[in-house]
Design a protein around this motif. Structure first.
Motif, short mmCIF file in Angstrom:
data_model
loop_
_atom_site.label_atom_id
_atom_site.label_comp_id
_atom_site.label_asym_id
_atom_site.label_seq_id
_atom_site.Cartn_x
_atom_site.Cartn_y
_atom_site.Cartn_z
N TYR A 77 -75.59 -32.26 -0.57
CA TYR A 77 -74.56 -31.56 -2.22
C TYR A 77 -73.87 -31.90 -1.63
O TYR A 77 -72.89 -32.60 -3.13
N HIS A 86 -70.60 -33.76 -4.48
CA HIS A 86 -69.52 -32.78 -4.31
C HIS A 86 -69.03 -33.18 -3.32
O HIS A 86 -68.81 -32.40 -2.48
N PHE A 121 -67.23 -30.28 -1.34
CA PHE A 121 -67.59 -29.41 -0.59
C PHE A 121 -66.85 -28.56 0.47
O PHE A 121 -66.17 -29.81 1.50
N VAL A 136 -67.45 -22.69 -1.16
CA VAL A 136 -69.44 -23.50 -1.74
C VAL A 136 -69.93 -22.26 -1.31
O VAL A 136 -70.18 -22.66 -0.18
N GLU A 143 -75.58 -21.40 -3.61
CA GLU A 143 -74.94 -22.42 -4.63
C GLU A 143 -75.76 -23.53 -4.16
O GLU A 143 -76.30 -24.03 -5.30
#
Length: 219
Positions: A38, A42, A45, A50, A54
């Motif tokens: 992730y 992103h 983060f 987060v 998600e």
């Protein structure tokens, strides 16, 4: 020549320790790998912004790693619960406790599977069906295990305290989520509590399986 019948028996404490360590390590690996995946897309983060859920709803490797890993973890976690309950039974818990906690543990596991198999971006209604099963199941299960462990003299008191800590963390997270849905707190307020629920769950698994997996350490 005489043939001896050899009986193979499984040691509940030893098996609990082994399966518990596997479950804890697997949970950490799933979250680390899915979070790193992730993070690659992103870079902003943060565990304060987060949700774990998600990550599981982010298309691509984050979703694949998190959801498939969690689905594998669910039956392993239930096996830990079964072994733990049987171990507590060995140490003095009654038959009713064993039956009730096994049922609640199964219900909580089913809730986990529903939430994971159907992320909120696929079907919010089905995803929400698993939420109360999982969270209420965890709260009830941990409360019953904590009370039972507290009442048994030769179980280290750190173990029931960890159960009660887990109840508090899950309860706070659930309350904050409900407050967020009513727009009484910000979206980010419950986030850290979901991560705390995960971390405390892993600590709980390691502590319960290692301490109760060593018969000589139970005092």
């Amino acid at each position: 020549m005489e043939k001896e019948n050899k009986q193979t028996s499984i040691s509940i404490p030893t098996t609990l320790k082994l399966v518990g360590i596997i479950a804890g390590v697997w949970a950490i690996l799933v979250v680390i790998t899915s979070t790193l995946s992730y993070l690659s897309e992103h870079p902003d983060f943060s565990i304060f912004t987060v949700y774990l859920s998600e990550i599981g709803a982010t298309a691509g490797w984050p979703q694949i790693l998190f959801n498939s890993g969690t689905l594998i973890a669910a039956p392993i976690r239930y096996l830990v619960i079964v072994l733990l309950i049987l171990r507590i039974g060995q140490l003095g818990a009654g038959r009713v406790f064993i039956i009730v906690t096994l049922i609640i543990g199964l219900i909580s596991t089913v809730g986990t599977v529903i939430m994971t198999a159907v992320p909120f971006n696929v079907s919010l209604a089905i995803h929400k069906m698993g939420i109360p099963l999982h969270f209420l199941g965890v709260v009830l299960l941990q409360t019953l295990i904590g009370v039972s462990e507290w009442s048994i003299k030769n179980i280290p008191k750190i173990l029931p305290w960890l159960c009660f800590l887990l109840v508090v963390v899950y309860f706070v997270f659930a309350v904050l989520v409900m407050l967020h849905e009513r727009e009484m707190v910000s979206r980010n307020t419950p986030v850290i509590w979901e991560w705390l629920a995960f971390f405390s769950s892993v600590v709980w698994v390691f502590a319960q399986s290692i301490l109760l997996g060593n018969e000589e350490n139970v005092e």
